[in-house]
Motif scaffolding. Structure first.
Motif, PDB file in Angstrom:
ATOM      1  N   ILE A   1       0.772  -1.047   0.035  1.00  0.00           N
ATOM      2  CA  ILE A   1       0.035   0.017   0.034  1.00  0.00           C
ATOM      3  C   ILE A   1       0.748   1.233   0.016  1.00  0.00           C
ATOM      4  O   ILE A   1       1.739   1.344   0.927  1.00  0.00           O
ATOM      5  N   ASP A   2       0.673   2.109  -1.027  1.00  0.00           N
ATOM      6  CA  ASP A   2       1.279   3.344  -1.114  1.00  0.00           C
ATOM      7  C   ASP A   2       0.523   4.189  -0.199  1.00  0.00           C
ATOM      8  O   ASP A   2      -0.530   4.807  -0.406  1.00  0.00           O
ATOM      9  N   ILE A   3       0.953   4.733   1.057  1.00  0.00           N
ATOM     10  CA  ILE A   3       0.088   5.318   2.108  1.00  0.00           C
ATOM     11  C   ILE A   3      -0.084   6.833   1.596  1.00  0.00           C
ATOM     12  O   ILE A   3      -1.275   7.372   2.033  1.00  0.00           O
ATOM     13  N   THR A   4       0.575   7.352   0.948  1.00  0.00           N
ATOM     14  CA  THR A   4       0.502   9.030   0.447  1.00  0.00           C
ATOM     15  C   THR A   4      -0.534   8.880  -0.659  1.00  0.00           C
ATOM     16  O   THR A   4      -1.548   9.803  -0.565  1.00  0.00           O
ATOM     17  N   THR A   5      -0.960   7.798  -1.380  1.00  0.00           N
ATOM     18  CA  THR A   5      -1.982   7.792  -2.474  1.00  0.00           C
ATOM     19  C   THR A   5      -3.165   7.238  -1.548  1.00  0.00           C
ATOM     20  O   THR A   5      -4.219   7.887  -1.836  1.00  0.00           O
ATOM     21  N   GLU A   6      -3.057   6.436  -0.688  1.00  0.00           N
ATOM     22  CA  GLU A   6      -4.304   6.103   0.114  1.00  0.00           C
ATOM     23  C   GLU A   6      -5.243   7.077   0.882  1.00  0.00           C
ATOM     24  O   GLU A   6      -6.244   6.825   1.018  1.00  0.00           O
ATOM     25  N   ILE A   7      -4.363   7.669   1.243  1.00  0.00           N
ATOM     26  CA  ILE A   7      -5.295   9.013   2.095  1.00  0.00           C
ATOM     27  C   ILE A   7      -6.169   9.711   1.397  1.00  0.00           C
ATOM     28  O   ILE A   7      -7.049  10.257   1.989  1.00  0.00           O
ATOM     29  N   SER A   8      -6.231   9.669   0.035  1.00  0.00           N
ATOM     30  CA  SER A   8      -7.086  10.340  -0.684  1.00  0.00           C
ATOM     31  C   SER A   8      -8.516   9.536  -0.819  1.00  0.00           C
ATOM     32  O   SER A   8      -9.473   9.895  -1.023  1.00  0.00           O
ATOM     33  N   LEU A   9      -8.284   8.176  -0.448  1.00  0.00           N
ATOM     34  CA  LEU A   9      -9.429   7.070  -0.661  1.00  0.00           C
ATOM     35  C   LEU A   9     -10.063   7.071   0.760  1.00  0.00           C
ATOM     36  O   LEU A   9     -11.105   6.204   0.663  1.00  0.00           O
ATOM     37  N   PHE A  10      -9.688   7.698   1.982  1.00  0.00           N
ATOM     38  CA  PHE A  10     -10.384   7.575   3.088  1.00  0.00           C
ATOM     39  C   PHE A  10     -11.845   8.207   3.089  1.00  0.00           C
ATOM     40  O   PHE A  10     -12.171   8.867   2.222  1.00  0.00           O
ATOM     41  N   THR A  11     -12.628   7.579   3.701  1.00  0.00           N
ATOM     42  CA  THR A  11     -14.183   7.929   3.615  1.00  0.00           C
ATOM     43  C   THR A  11     -14.681   9.135   3.722  1.00  0.00           C
ATOM     44  O   THR A  11     -15.838   9.813   3.321  1.00  0.00           O
ATOM     45  N   ASN A  12     -13.897   9.894   4.898  1.00  0.00           N
ATOM     46  CA  ASN A  12     -14.167  11.282   4.944  1.00  0.00           C
ATOM     47  C   ASN A  12     -13.086  12.147   4.949  1.00  0.00           C
ATOM     48  O   ASN A  12     -11.904  11.632   5.550  1.00  0.00           O
ATOM     49  N   PRO A  13     -13.143  13.298   4.731  1.00  0.00           N
ATOM     50  CA  PRO A  13     -12.067  14.417   4.845  1.00  0.00           C
ATOM     51  C   PRO A  13     -11.370  14.462   6.207  1.00  0.00           C
ATOM     52  O   PRO A  13     -10.178  14.430   6.334  1.00  0.00           O
ATOM     53  N   GLU A  14     -12.199  14.422   7.141  1.00  0.00           N
ATOM     54  CA  GLU A  14     -11.667  14.447   8.669  1.00  0.00           C
ATOM     55  C   GLU A  14     -10.505  13.187   8.620  1.00  0.00           C
ATOM     56  O   GLU A  14      -9.446  13.449   9.507  1.00  0.00           O
ATOM     57  N   SER A  15     -10.709  12.129   8.219  1.00  0.00           N
ATOM     58  CA  SER A  15      -9.670  10.870   8.453  1.00  0.00           C
ATOM     59  C   SER A  15      -8.460  11.282   7.597  1.00  0.00           C
ATOM     60  O   SER A  15      -7.553  11.073   8.199  1.00  0.00           O
ATOM     61  N   ARG A  16      -8.672  11.889   6.477  1.00  0.00           N
ATOM     62  CA  ARG A  16      -7.585  12.230   5.568  1.00  0.00           C
ATOM     63  C   ARG A  16      -6.617  13.325   6.256  1.00  0.00           C
ATOM     64  O   ARG A  16      -5.524  13.398   6.293  1.00  0.00           O
ATOM     65  N   ASP A  17      -7.443  14.345   7.093  1.00  0.00           N
ATOM     66  CA  ASP A  17      -6.754  15.347   7.676  1.00  0.00           C
ATOM     67  C   ASP A  17      -5.975  14.980   8.791  1.00  0.00           C
ATOM     68  O   ASP A  17      -4.761  15.070   9.100  1.00  0.00           O
ATOM     69  N   LEU A  18      -6.623  13.836   9.503  1.00  0.00           N
ATOM     70  CA  LEU A  18      -5.855  13.404  10.652  1.00  0.00           C
ATOM     71  C   LEU A  18      -4.609  12.604  10.224  1.00  0.00           C
ATOM     72  O   LEU A  18      -3.603  12.553  10.868  1.00  0.00           O
ATOM     73  N   ALA A  19      -4.627  11.875   9.182  1.00  0.00           N
ATOM     74  CA  ALA A  19      -3.725  10.812   8.733  1.00  0.00           C
ATOM     75  C   ALA A  19      -2.508  11.659   8.181  1.00  0.00           C
ATOM     76  O   ALA A  19      -1.442  11.457   8.640  1.00  0.00           O
ATOM     77  N   SER A  20      -2.914  13.006   7.583  1.00  0.00           N
ATOM     78  CA  SER A  20      -1.797  13.616   6.941  1.00  0.00           C
ATOM     79  C   SER A  20      -0.980  14.246   8.139  1.00  0.00           C
ATOM     80  O   SER A  20       0.227  14.619   8.286  1.00  0.00           O
ATOM     81  N   GLY A  21      -1.667  14.865   9.275  1.00  0.00           N
ATOM     82  CA  GLY A  21      -0.921  15.604  10.250  1.00  0.00           C
ATOM     83  C   GLY A  21      -0.317  14.539  10.924  1.00  0.00           C
ATOM     84  O   GLY A  21       0.920  14.886  11.409  1.00  0.00           O
ATOM     85  N   LEU A  22      -0.731  13.072  11.193  1.00  0.00           N
ATOM     86  CA  LEU A  22       0.387  12.145  12.009  1.00  0.00           C
ATOM     87  C   LEU A  22       1.397  11.743  11.122  1.00  0.00           C
ATOM     88  O   LEU A  22       2.643  11.693  11.582  1.00  0.00           O
ATOM     89  N   LEU A  23       1.266  11.857   9.902  1.00  0.00           N
ATOM     90  CA  LEU A  23       2.557  11.551   8.897  1.00  0.00           C
ATOM     91  C   LEU A  23       3.585  12.429   9.015  1.00  0.00           C
ATOM     92  O   LEU A  23       4.597  12.422   8.864  1.00  0.00           O
ATOM     93  N   LEU A  24       3.096  13.985   9.144  1.00  0.00           N
ATOM     94  CA  LEU A  24       3.897  15.111   9.434  1.00  0.00           C
ATOM     95  C   LEU A  24       4.522  15.310  10.661  1.00  0.00           C
ATOM     96  O   LEU A  24       5.413  16.017  10.901  1.00  0.00           O
ATOM     97  N   ASP A  25       3.666  14.722  11.732  1.00  0.00           N
ATOM     98  CA  ASP A  25       3.990  15.076  13.178  1.00  0.00           C
ATOM     99  C   ASP A  25       5.300  14.607  13.348  1.00  0.00           C
ATOM    100  O   ASP A  25       5.939  13.241  12.990  1.00  0.00           O
TER     101      ASP A  25
END
Length: 631
Positions: free
Chosen positions: A518-542
């Motif tokens: 799984i390419d996680i950077t691609t995968e975050i676009s496919l999360f079911t809602n924007p909040e999940s995408r936002d959370l995952a992006s923040g965790l990867l940058l934290d």
């Protein structure tokens, strides 16, 4: 449907820094880049782009994601359309996956799909028999080449009341889309629809990313009652005050040349680009707006103003000077010979003469102002001259840099033989007025608050998710464990649980192929809602939540082992944590219970729970030790 593997290929081929630079001015900040958020008004940059992880995060609004997410936000398009735009921008042909014989229900509510369809309709019409009059006009009267016509997707709206309307009906285009986008107009008396654009050359207007957002149309009818130019009606996609015609084609040359040529009309842009002067853009026939100046400021600090040489053109440039200077852009002005516009001048004189003329006749904004006032008014009249000087002092006060203000004030003093003291006094008053306006604007400005989380994310959940997300770069060991033990835990945080479930489900999709990951950077676009995408992006940058993350070397295998260790440790604690909370609750109940029989029952319940905690903890430790020993 575009396959996952193709989405991965497009995402990996795209450079998020390069693409976001089309929209924002990015500044290096360590390993990352920063910019002012495009989603809210701020003075301190909170928008971060990570080239290593290929993700962005806006810490003001909470929004985050990958290159597809950003394009979706900026271009107001769906996920499949964002993939198409990024693929095109990255030079990847995915047409075999996007060309459809029938309309895709997933895109049924997409206005951008309708705009693209309309643009193709106008292009086909120009190439057909009914478009001959338009084609002849462009080739013969405006001297445009076929290459230019195709490069800018020019089209023609036939001299018919309902050609587009009927063709759209046959193509299954929703009538509401046509109406919302201003492509058709309702005749209230007859209660029927007719084409808005008729007998007009069509100029598609593109967003900076190359998405059709609206149209401009020039009439070919010799009728004084018919407006010469007609634009799409204002909509969420087409806000004329926020668009610059030709910017999608000019942006890279503007950066390279460090200057933009700003003209008035569509034909001016086309003629200059055809002549090889490809840093030209137009303000879509309107006075320059602050939005347009802000867009230009992303690409350059210098603008060459070149409107028509008539009185209206000069007045438009005078007001535009203030707009550009307020955004930190230095404007220069070129006055063309009387009766000329950039289109007519470059067609008659050619590229080299045009460039030579602009170089020899370029005026700094202050010199243009002085010439304008001297030519339009009686500058020998003290009252008129004083009024003009006050206006020029006002212009200087708009410049954000105080040192530049001082330098321009000195020049104005020398050029007009006015004491610097008097000008300083004027400038002080103007600066005070500007400061009051800015303060008032900021006090009345409201932004949407960041998305609210239903519950706070615990450090334990954060560690668990961060390890899960980052582990995807080192193979499927963590995912395999997570998938086989999914039923053992449920994360309290809603978005955290959604991310966990999504990743596990995706692992099940690829589990049959050991080589796939799984390419996680691609995968975050496919999360079911924007909040999940936002959370995952923040965790990867934290930054790391534990020093353990920093103890290992950067060798791939050590990183994989580190991710697995942290994940398993967090997993064990997440399974035990609810049992410990339950034990704490029972212990408190025992402490306050006054009924002896009930107290005995609670004690028995606690003994059973203690055994379960010990057994679960030992089982998990043994299981983790085995997994780590074999990894």
């Amino acid at each position: 449907m575009i396959p996952h593997s193709i989405v991965d290929d497009v995402r990996q081929a795209a450079d998020i820094v390069d693409i976001i630079s089309d929209y924002l001015t990015l500044q290096p900040a360590g390993r990352n880049y920063k910019a002012l958020s495009p989603f809210t008004k701020e003075k301190t940059p909170s928008f971060v782009v990570s080239p290593d992880k290929q993700i962005f995060k806006c810490f003001s609004t909470g929004k985050g994601g990958n290159v597809f997410s950003f394009v979706m936000e900026m271009e107001k398009v769906s996920f499949p359309e964002a993939i198409e735009l990024v693929a095109k921008r990255s030079g990847i042909d995915i047409s075999r996956f996007t060309e459809k014989k029938e309309r895709d229900p997933a895109l049924e509510d997409s206005r951008t799909e309708t705009l693209r369809w309309a643009s193709k309709f106008f292009e086909r019409t120009l190439e057909g028999k009914s478009g001959k009059i338009g084609y002849d006009y462009l080739i013969t009267r405006r001297a445009l080449s076929e290459k230019t016509i195709k490069a800018f997707s020019l089209g023609y709206a036939p001299d018919s009341w309902d050609s587009l309307f009927n063709e759209a009906k046959r193509a299954g285009i929703p009538q509401k889309h046509l109406a919302d986008l201003g492509l058709v107009t309702l005749n209230k008396q007859r209660n029927s629809w007719y084409d808005t654009f008729r007998s007009r050359i069509i100029f598609p207007v593109f967003s900076v990313g190359g998405q059709v957002v609206g149209f401009g149309g020039r009439t070919l009818l010799d009728d004084p009652q018919t407006p010469k130019y007609l634009n799409s009606s204002e909509s969420r996609l087409f806000e004329k005050s926020k668009l610059l015609y030709g910017l999608n084609a000019a942006k890279h040359e503007i950066r390279r040349m460090e200057t933009a040529i700003l003209v008035e009309g569509y034909m001016d842009v086309l003629a200059l680009h055809q002549a090889g002067i490809t840093n030209a853009v137009a303000s879509c026939g309107t006075s320059l707006t602050r939005y347009q100046a802000k867009i230009l400021q992303r690409y350059t600090k210098s603008v060459l103003f070149m409107y028509d040489a008539d009185s209206a053109g000069k007045k438009s440039m005078m007001s535009g000077l203030d707009t550009l200077l307020a955004e930190g852009i230095t404007p220069f002005i070129v006055m063309l010979p009387a009766g000329d516009d950039p289109d007519s001048f470059v067609r008659r004189e050619g590229r080299e003469t045009f460039l030579q003329f602009t170089e020899e006749n370029r005026l700094l904004f202050q010199d243009f102002q002085i010439r304008f006032f001297m030519e339009s008014e009686d500058f020998s009249n003290p009252e008129i001259k004083a009024k003009a000087i006050r206006e020029m002092a006002h212009t200087i006060s708009l410049i954000p840099d105080r040192i530049q203000q001082e330098l321009y004030l000195q020049e104005l003093s020398d050029k007009l033989s006015i004491s610097q003291h008097a000008l300083q006094e004027l400038l002080g008053k103007e600066n005070a007025v500007q400061a009051k306006k800015i303060s008032s604007s900021e006090n009345h400005f409201s932004v949407s608050p960041p998305r609210q989380q239903p519950a706070s994310l615990s450090v334990l959940e954060k560690t668990f998710l961060k390890a899960l997300l980052e582990s995807t770069a080192y193979g499927n060991a963590v995912l395999e464990f997570a998938a086989s033990h999914e039923a053992m835990l449920e994360l309290p945080h809603r978005e955290a649980q959604q991310i966990f479930t999504h990743i596990v489900n995706r692992y099940h999709d690829i589990a049959g192929n050991p080589e796939e990951h799984i390419d996680i950077t691609t995968e975050i676009s496919l999360f079911t809602n924007p909040e999940s995408r936002d959370l995952a992006s923040g965790l990867l940058l934290d930054p790391p939540v534990s020093n353990k993350w920093l103890e290992q070397s950067d060798v791939h295998s050590d990183n994989a082992k580190r991710c697995l260790t942290m994940f398993l440790d967090a997993f064990k604690n997440l399974v035990i944590e609810p049992l410990m909370r339950q034990k704490k609750l029972i212990t408190e109940q025992i402490r306050v219970e006054t009924d002896t029989d009930k107290e005995i029952e609670l004690l028995k319940e606690k003994i059973v729970l203690d055994k379960k905690i010990r057994k679960t903890s030992l089982d998990l430790k043994a299981m983790i030790a085995t997994i780590l020993a074999n990894s």
